[in-house]
Design a protein around this motif. Structure first.
Motif, short mmCIF file in Angstrom:
data_model
loop_
_atom_site.label_atom_id
_atom_site.label_comp_id
_atom_site.label_asym_id
_atom_site.label_seq_id
_atom_site.Cartn_x
_atom_site.Cartn_y
_atom_site.Cartn_z
N SER A 1 0.80 -1.23 0.00
CA SER A 1 0.00 0.00 0.00
C SER A 1 0.83 1.28 0.00
O SER A 1 0.32 2.34 -0.33
CB SER A 1 -0.97 0.01 1.18
N VAL A 2 2.10 1.18 0.35
CA VAL A 2 2.93 2.38 0.38
C VAL A 2 4.10 2.34 -0.61
O VAL A 2 4.69 3.38 -0.89
CB VAL A 2 3.47 2.69 1.80
N ALA A 3 4.42 1.18 -1.13
CA ALA A 3 5.52 1.08 -2.10
C ALA A 3 5.07 1.68 -3.43
O ALA A 3 4.02 1.31 -3.94
CB ALA A 3 5.93 -0.38 -2.27
N PRO A 4 5.84 2.60 -3.99
CA PRO A 4 5.45 3.26 -5.24
C PRO A 4 5.11 2.28 -6.38
O PRO A 4 4.19 2.51 -7.13
CB PRO A 4 6.66 4.12 -5.60
N ASP A 5 5.86 1.17 -6.46
CA ASP A 5 5.62 0.21 -7.53
C ASP A 5 4.86 -1.02 -7.04
O ASP A 5 4.68 -1.98 -7.78
CB ASP A 5 6.92 -0.21 -8.19
N ARG B 1 -4.89 -1.87 -6.10
CA ARG B 1 -3.45 -1.82 -5.79
C ARG B 1 -2.98 -3.16 -5.23
O ARG B 1 -1.91 -3.65 -5.58
CB ARG B 1 -3.18 -0.69 -4.80
N PHE B 2 -3.79 -3.76 -4.37
CA PHE B 2 -3.49 -5.09 -3.83
C PHE B 2 -3.38 -6.10 -4.97
O PHE B 2 -2.42 -6.87 -5.05
CB PHE B 2 -4.58 -5.50 -2.83
N GLU B 3 -4.38 -6.13 -5.83
CA GLU B 3 -4.39 -7.10 -6.94
C GLU B 3 -3.17 -6.91 -7.84
O GLU B 3 -2.53 -7.89 -8.24
CB GLU B 3 -5.67 -6.96 -7.76
N ASP B 4 -2.82 -5.67 -8.15
CA ASP B 4 -1.66 -5.40 -8.99
C ASP B 4 -0.36 -5.85 -8.32
O ASP B 4 0.52 -6.42 -8.96
CB ASP B 4 -1.56 -3.91 -9.32
N ALA B 5 -0.25 -5.60 -7.00
CA ALA B 5 0.97 -5.93 -6.27
C ALA B 5 1.22 -7.44 -6.20
O ALA B 5 2.37 -7.88 -6.19
CB ALA B 5 0.93 -5.34 -4.87
#
Length: 116
Positions: free
Chosen positions: A15-19, A55-59
């Motif tokens: 949730s906080v990492a730019p990528d 964002r979770f799904e992408d990570a």
């Protein structure tokens, strides 16, 4: 007897990492010993914010089988029965407002008790 590990974070991770990459998330996935861990994200405290779930799904894309437990019934996930948590290797609970999370959780519980 079921055993498990609880990893508590006070922020950080995808949730906080730019990528979206994060060593702590890599560590958590490694705890499962599964080739493709099943990971469920519970964003209730953020009101099931759409952007947080995406964002979770992408990570975790390509690293885990993901699912978002939406108690608010937000698109694109709709309402998800909390029993899906029983089949997960990792349950990732997102941050936000504790009052929001409790309010929604108690509301759903009361509805299921009444049979509605």
């Amino acid at each position: 007897m079921m055993t498990g590990t609880i990893v508590a974070l006070g922020g950080g991770g995808f949730s906080v990492a730019p990528d979206g990459s994060s060593l702590i998330d890599d560590y958590i996935l490694g705890l499962t010993d599964a080739a493709t861990p099943r990971v469920c994200f519970v964003p209730t405290a953020s009101g099931d914010a759409d952007s947080y779930g995406r964002r979770f799904e992408d990570a975790f894309d390509g690293r885990a089988e993901t699912r978002v437990l939406s108690l608010f019934g937000q698109d694109p996930w709709g309402y998800t029965d909390p029993r899906v948590l029983l089949d997960q290797d990792v349950i990732y609970v997102g941050g936000g407002s504790t009052a929001t999370a409790l309010s929604r959780s108690l509301s759903r519980f009361a509805s299921s008790e009444r049979g509605s």
